[in-house]
Every structure is written in structure tokens, then in C-alpha cells.
Design an enzyme around this catalytic site. Structure first.
Site, PDB file in Angstrom:
ATOM      1  N   VAL A   1      14.892 -50.145 -54.305  1.00 50.18           N
ATOM      2  CA  VAL A   1      14.763 -51.555 -54.666  1.00 50.18           C
ATOM      3  C   VAL A   1      13.876 -52.261 -53.646  1.00 50.18           C
ATOM      4  O   VAL A   1      13.357 -51.660 -52.713  1.00 50.18           O
ATOM      5  CB  VAL A   1      16.146 -52.246 -54.770  1.00 50.18           C
TER       6      VAL A   1
ATOM      7  N   LYS B   1      19.153 -54.821 -50.429  1.00 54.14           N
ATOM      8  CA  LYS B   1      19.636 -53.449 -50.309  1.00 54.14           C
ATOM      9  C   LYS B   1      21.137 -53.416 -50.003  1.00 54.14           C
ATOM     10  O   LYS B   1      21.869 -52.562 -50.509  1.00 54.14           O
ATOM     11  CB  LYS B   1      18.839 -52.694 -49.234  1.00 54.14           C
TER      12      LYS B   1
ATOM     13  N   SER C   1      10.669 -47.736 -46.905  1.00 53.23           N
ATOM     14  CA  SER C   1       9.465 -47.194 -46.272  1.00 53.23           C
ATOM     15  C   SER C   1       9.337 -47.611 -44.815  1.00 53.23           C
ATOM     16  O   SER C   1       8.604 -46.980 -44.057  1.00 53.23           O
ATOM     17  CB  SER C   1       8.224 -47.642 -47.045  1.00 53.23           C
TER      18      SER C   1
ATOM     19  N   HIS D   1      12.506 -40.856 -47.915  1.00 57.42           N
ATOM     20  CA  HIS D   1      11.314 -41.688 -48.082  1.00 57.42           C
ATOM     21  C   HIS D   1      10.221 -40.939 -48.837  1.00 57.42           C
ATOM     22  O   HIS D   1       9.615 -39.997 -48.320  1.00 57.42           O
ATOM     23  CB  HIS D   1      10.792 -42.134 -46.708  1.00 57.42           C
TER      24      HIS D   1
ATOM     25  N   ASN E   1       4.484 -43.737 -41.764  1.00 53.01           N
ATOM     26  CA  ASN E   1       3.981 -45.099 -41.916  1.00 53.01           C
ATOM     27  C   ASN E   1       3.493 -45.695 -40.598  1.00 53.01           C
ATOM     28  O   ASN E   1       2.597 -46.540 -40.583  1.00 53.01           O
ATOM     29  CB  ASN E   1       5.048 -45.999 -42.546  1.00 53.01           C
TER      30      ASN E   1
END
Length: 734
Positions: free
Chosen positions: A416, A423, A445, A466, A516
Site C-alpha cells: 500500500v 501501513k 521501498s 521488497h 535504493n
């Protein structure tokens, strides 16, 4: 044969046709080893020596023919070269290395010219050196089923076909088609292989051995086409009007696609170009010389280590908790039916699991299922799936807004909106319906898992999974261990990731985790260059020259500029202004809030995306640059170093902070997750193969000119002082 082979079963039928069934004991897949080469040569000698044997069929006793050569064997050749170089000198070492590295080519040529017909009966995978074995046989019959594939994928691990592949393929196909096949390294379906001229026949799997025997029985020729006098290659001579239509463009395409970063690709071009001007035996010798050279390049060593050895070890569970029994998710819940959630539902259902896809209302949930319909329909249109597959896949997905449908799920993954409050609400709803033993996973993420787990009543069963976008294409998944995540949650997550045929790496909790953090550093560097006045086209082109699959501005468009701005502001709120780059913030605020340029999703970002046309850099980017640099005054090599070093430094920091604890995962993750220059072997191998001292010197030079983001972390400085490497700990453990 003086003694029975261990890896082949050898028998002769009443018609005098031998069958050599390749079936290595204790292995699930046949691979080419020194012992296999010896035994194969012994089989050729036995067939030739026995007058009652008319010919021989080579088949497999396993579900696949073979995956090719054991690359650890090739690594061993390098170690032997270094040993001989130290003890007997470079000339002796090089001569030994050359002869050993061409051994396979010589065995295959011996088979091809032995005077008796050999046929290959192939089912399942037949790749690399195994397909080169098939190509050296005089006749090839492939099983007509979905599991059979042939190909020469060596280029994907920094090598090229060194067992005669470049010479035989280039004499079977038009030169342009042969080069394309060798450069791409793709797996080819049976009928396509036959149409390309790589196979002679396609038959049901149960009949391939008999069809191969029938060809020998009916007088099949033991002479390869290129050994027939006056043989002409399909595209004619290299130095001809037709040849000159092929080779100059081929060289240009090579430069455009590789930027000269991949020595193996250049060796393919040279081997085919030179080999086609020579008789077969000399062409094979040319190929062998290039192969011996490529084996010793750092690019081949790095790519073999990361993309073959490390990836294989990770996929076999090297990082999975050993004391947890194997798990198998039967039913998986996915919360959030947007682009990511629908993609997760799709790959899960594709792996045969039942899926409950939940969103705020029925329409939103149905939209997610419709996206799955679109994805599988695309597969059907490309000939990779059937209508029945679509019906079965969609039948496994239940779209609903009702959380009660999660009552018998083994695993639930939330995908979401990236907001802790949203969350937390989802976690409460899911846990109210979830079975006691089920595992809850977040697809966040960037948000730390430990913080999200505070909303959970069972944090030991809370884990991060992820995915990368688009889910159905990206092969990497990060499994994130929070402060209280238990081993069973990690094991369940890894087992699930393996079930959906992706590669999972385990990282410890941190903002942005591993991938990331590196990606954001890469994108930020593109923004910094833009602010400095580097022409936007130069930023994008030099990034690709450095080895990245797409430029930082293009990548930012794909992940959405407004998302990048949201992450930047969240970081600023939680960690303060010093934690962000103000130039980057200025660019993103201007793009998103002043010009409403959000990226590909609204067809307006750093690029414009016209309907039905190619994307083009937005001319208005020039207005974002207070200064515009003269392109001729810019050091291209420095830009390339900046792009790779800034990511490698971030990777090194994750090691120092304990986010990444295994260098294999950083390297595999950096290539699969964000395309870090594959020829380097990954973000940490980039440092290891350069040498820590040389890398620290580079980083400090960039730091002096561009600031603290290039400051080498303490672990790198220590490695520079003691000559250490990231992989030293693995060697000590082994």
C-alpha cells in the site's frame, strides 16, 4: 575405452549404432568437466576403433541435456596459470593455459572429423559448451516440448563460446543473424532453432533417440558441411560487396551496445570476422586464442564470480537460516491492488499459488486483477503462454475488499501507499484475520521495517519483502530483517522468493535498505550534474557509457519525480536539512510543483513522452541550469567515475553499517536490482578488482572536487591500508 566411463552409459544395439547416455552420478545437471572431456574423447576413440559400430548417438539421462561447462573449472585454469607463472615463467604458464583452455574445442573437432557419424538427441536445456557439443555432431534432433532450449549464453557471464561455437554458428547462419545470436546469448526454442539452421529435426521427446539412430542407420554423412570441398559460408566471403554490408555496421552496433566495456563481445566480433576468412581448423585456433585471452580478463573473472558462482550459491540458499525446515506458501494475500500489488499477485499466481488480492473496494481489487489479465495476455501474444494458462492463472486470484478472506493464508504481503500511518492501519486489519503462524511482509521501498513492525502484535513474524518495478520483469527481491524479525520469517520469505523464480538477498534494516540507497545516490549524481550545467543529453549518454542500463534522468522518470520529492521531504523531516541535497530539492520542487512534470506516468518528466513517438529530453531543462558548461570542456572519464564511484561508496557504507553482511549479495543485488555496470561484477567487485587503495585515491580526488558524498568510509580506508578486499572474509570462511 580401457575402462567404463563414469559419466556416460555406453551401449551398442543390434544395428551397430552406439548410444552414449550422459548421466553424471550425484548431480542434478550434467556439466562439462575435465573428466567428462576425457571420457567423451574415449568414446570417440572407441567408436572409431570398433568396425562393427556404424555411428553414435549422444543423449542425456537427466531431465536436461546439460547446462554447459563447469565455470569453476575455468577459474581453476586461472589459478594454475598464476602458479606456473611464479614457478616456471610466463611463457610456460601461457602455453599451458592456452592448451588447456582449448581442450574442449579439440575434443569436439576430433569427434567431428573422426570419420563416423555422430548425432545429438537433445531434450531439456542444452546450453553453452553442451550446445557446442551438439553443433560438432553431424546431426541434431531436438525434443519438441516447452522445456527444451538451446543456446550459447556465455556472453552473459563475460565469456564467449570457446568450444567452436563462433565458427560453427557463423557457418550455419547468415553472418548478421549469427552475430546477433552470439551477442544476445538467448535461449532458443526447438522449432526456432530448426528454422535458424541450428538443428536438423524436431520430434516428440520419446522419439528423439530413435530418430537420431534412424539418421545414422540410413547412411547419415560423417562430414560436416564446412569440411566439404568448396564449402561457401551463407553470407559469402568477408571481403565482398555483401560482406561490406555486414561488417562496418556490425562494428558500429557493437560500439553502440557495449561502449567497449565487454571484451568478450569484441572477441566474438573478431573471432567470426577472422575465422570466416580461414579454413575451419585455423578458425578454431583463432577462436581458442581469443578465448584464452578473455578467460584472463578481469571482466570475465568478475562476471563469472558474481553472475554464475555467487548467484548460484544465493539461489541455492546460502543465506537461508539453516535450522528452519523448508516452507511452502500455499496461499498468499496481497494488500493493495495497484501497479506493484497487482504485479506481486501476478508472479505469485504464475508460480501456482492461490492469491487473495485486497484493496479498499471491489472495483479497485478488480482493477488489480485486470492488470494481471493484461500481463498474461501479453505473454500469450508473444507465444510464451496459452489461453488455458491465462484461465488457470486468473482462477487462482481472488479479488476482494474483505480482509476475512485472509483467514487461511500462509503469507501476506502489503503493497500500500508509502505512509507509516496507512501501513499501520493495514497491519492491524490483516493481523485480525491472519492465522497465528502466518508471516506478514511489507513491500516498503524505503521505510525501516523495525519502525513498521511496532504496529504489529507479532514482530518476530514481520519481515520486509521488497520487490522492484516492474515486478514481473525484475529478478531481484530484498528480504529485510528488522530488529525483531525471526529466522522463520526470513526463511519463509526466501522460500517464497525462490518459488516465484527470483533471487532473494538478505539485508538488515536501514532507511532505503541496500538497493535504493545506491539508486538514490546515482539519481542524485545526475541531478548534481544537471545543476552544475552539464548538458542533459551528455549526462544520460555518459551514464550508459559507464555501463548503466539507463541514464539517471530517465530512471527518475520511471520511478516518478513526485515520489522522489516525497522521499526527500520525509528524510528532511525525520533527519533534518543536513541529510538532504538542497540543489536536488530545488530541481525536484521546480519540476513537480512548478511544471507538474511527474515522470513517465503523466508523460511529462525530464523527458517528454509523445503518443506513439520516442521520448525526448524536455527542452525546458536548460532553464533549470544557472550555468551551462561547454561540452568540450567536460572530462567524460570523470563523469563516468562519478556515476560508478558514488554507488560503490554507498554500497561500501552499507557494509560498514552492517546492512549488507555478505559481499555476494551486494554484487548480485546491484546488478539485478539496478543494473550496476555488469562488466564490473557489481558494486563491491568494482572496488575489489580496482584495488582498495586505487579506489580510495579516486574517491579522494572526487571528494576534493565535488564534496563529501565521495568521502571514503573507514572500512575502505582500512582496506586500502592493509590491501584487503571485501571477499577476503568469504575466502577465510571457506
Amino acid at each position: 575405452m580401457t575402462e567404463a566411463p563414469k559419466n556416460f552409459r555406453f551401449e551398442t544395439d543390434a544395428d551397430g549404432i552406439a548410444l552414449a547416455t550422459w548421466d553424471m552420478p550425484g548431480r542434478s545437471m550434467n556439466v562439462i568437466t575435465m573428466e567428462v572431456m576425457d571420457e567423451l574423447e574415449g568414446i570417440v576413440d572407441a567408436v572409431v576403433a570398433d568396425e562393427s559400430i556404424k555411428g553414435c548417438v549422444i543423449a542425456s539421462g537427466k531431465s536436461n541435456f546439460s547446462g554447459g561447462a563447469d565455470l569453476t573449472m575455468l577459474q581453476g585454469l586461472g589459478a594454475e596459470y598464476e602458479r606456473l607463472k611464479a614457478s616456471e615463467g610466463e611463457e610456460v604458464a601461457m602455453r599451458h593455459f592456452f592448451e588447456e583452455s582449448r581442450r574442449l574445442s579439440l575434443v569436439f573437432r576430433k569427434l567431428e572429423t573422426c570419420g563416423k557419424p555422430f548425432a545429438a538427441a537433445v531434450h531439456g536445456l542444452c546450453l553453452g559448451g553442451a550446445f557446442e557439443l551438439a553443433l560438432s555432431c553431424h546431426h541434431r534432433v531436438l525434443a519438441d516440448d516447452d522445456k527444451t532450449r538451446v543456446g550459447l549464453p556465455e556472453i552473459k557471464v563475460g565469456l564467449f563460446p570457446g568450444g567452436g561455437g563462433t565458427q560453427r554458428v557463423a557457418r550455419l547462419m547468415q553472418t548478421g543473424d549469427a552475430l546477433q545470436m552470439l551477442f544476445k546469448g538467448e535461449q532458443i526454442r526447438p522449432l526456432m532453432a530448426k528454422n535458424m539452421g541450428l538443428a536438423h529435426a524436431v520430434a516428440p521427446a520419446a522419439e528423439i533417440v530413435e530418430r537420431a539412430k534412424a539418421w545414422i542407420r540410413e547412411g547419415g554423412s560423417a562430414v560436416a558441411p564446412w569440411d566439404v570441398p568448396k564449402f561457401k559460408a551463407p553470407s559469402g566471403k568477408v571481403y565482398s560487396p555483401a560482406g561490406m554490408m555486414i561488417w562496418p555496421p556490425a562494428n558500429a552496433i557493437y560500439r553502440r551496445e557495449t561502449h567497449d566495456n565487454y571484451p568478450a563481445a569484441k572477441a566474438i566480433l573478431a573471432s567470426v570476422y577472422e575465422g570466416l576468412q580461414l579454413p575451419m581448423d585455423l578458425g578454431l585456433k583463432v577462436e581458442s586464442r581469443y578465448f584464452a585471452h578473455i578467460l584472463r580478463t578481469k571482466e570475465a573473472q568478475a562476471m563469472i564470480r558474481t553472475l554464475f558462482i555467487s548467484m548460484g550459491e544465493i539461489n541455492k540458499g546460502a543465506r537461508r537460516p539453516k535450522d528452519v525446515e523448508p516452507t511452502q506458501a500455499r496461499k498468499v494475500g496481497v494488500i493493495g491492488a495497484g501497479f506493484m500489488g497487482a504485479g506481486i499477485a501476478y508472479v505469485t499466481a504464475q508460480a501456482g499459488m492461490e492469491v487473495v488480492l485486497i484493496d479498499r473496494d471491489q472495483a479497485a481489487a478488480d482493477a488489480g486483477k485486470a492488470h494481471c489479465h493484461t500481463l498474461i495476455t501479453g505473454q500469450i501474444n508473444r507465444g510464451k503462454a496459452k489461453t488455458a494458462d491465462r484461465d488457470a492463472l486468473l482462477g487462482r486470484i481472488t479479488a476482494t475488499p474483505d480482509y476475512a478472506a485472509l483467514s487461511d493464508c500462509d503469507l501476506v504481503i502489503e503493497a500500500v501507499f508509502e505512509d507509516p500511518a496507512v501501513k499501520a492501519e493495514v497491519i492491524a486489519k490483516v493481523e485480525a484475520a491472519l492465522p497465528e503462524q502466518a508471516i506478514f511482509a511489507s513491500n516498503t521501498s524505503t521505510l525501516p521495517i523495525s519502525g513498521l513492525a511496532q504496529a504489529s502484535k507479532r514482530p518476530e513474524q514481520f519481515v520486509g519483502i521488497h520487490f522492484f518495478s516492474p515486478v514481473e520483469k525484475m529478478l531481484l527481491v530484498e528480504v529485510i530483517r528488522g530488529a525483531q524479525t525471526g529466522d522463520r520469517a526470513i526463511a519463509t520469505a526466501l522460500d517464497y522468493v525462490r518459488a516465484i523464480k527470483k533471487t532473494g538477498i538478505v539485508v538488515n534494516d536501514s532507511r532505503g535498505f541496500f538497493a535504493n540507497r545506491c539508486v538514490l545516490a546515482y539519481v542524485r549524481e545526475g541531478h548534481k550534474m544537471l545543476a552544475e550545467g552539464v548538458p542533459p543529453a551528455m549526462i544520460e549518454n555518459v551514464a550508459r557509457m559507464a555501463g548503466m542500463p539507463v541514464g539517471p534522468l530517465s530512471l527518475n522518470d520511471e520511478v516518478a519525480l513526485d515520489l522522489g520529492l516525497k522521499i526527500l521531504r520525509a528524510t528532511e523531516t525525520q533527519l533534518g536539512e543536513a541529510a538532504i541535497d538542497l540543489e536536488q530539492k530545488r530541481i525536484l520542487v521546480t519540476m513537480v510543483e512548478t511544471h507538474n512534470r511527474l515522470g513517465r506516468k503523466n508523460k511529462r518528466g525530464f523527458y517528454d513522452y509523445p503518443e506513439g513517438g520516442q521520448k525526448k529530453l524536455w527542452p525546458g531543462l536548460a532553464d533549470l541550469q544557472p550555468n551551462r558548461l561547454d561540452p568540450d570542456s567536460i572530462d567524460v572519464e570523470e563523469l563516468k567515475h562519478r556515476f560508478l564511484a558514488v554507488q560503490a561508496l554507498e554500497a561500501a557504507r552499507t557494509v560498514q553499517e552492517g546492512v549488507v553482511t555478505d559481499p555476494r549479495e551486494a554484487d548480485v543485488g546491484s546488478i539485478l536490482g539496478f543494473g550496476f555496470a555488469p562488466f564490473t561484477g557489481g558494486a563491491l567487485s568494482y572496488i575489489d578488482f580496482m584495488g582498495a587503495q586505487a579506489f580510495v585515491d579516486l574517491a579522494r580526488a572526487l571528494e576534493a572536487k565535488h564534496g563529501s558524498r565521495f568521502t571514503p568510509p573507514d572500512n575502505l580506508v582500512a582496506m586500502a591500508g592493509n590491501g584487503g578486499r571485501f571477499y577476503d572474509a568469504l575466502k577465510r570462511a571457506a
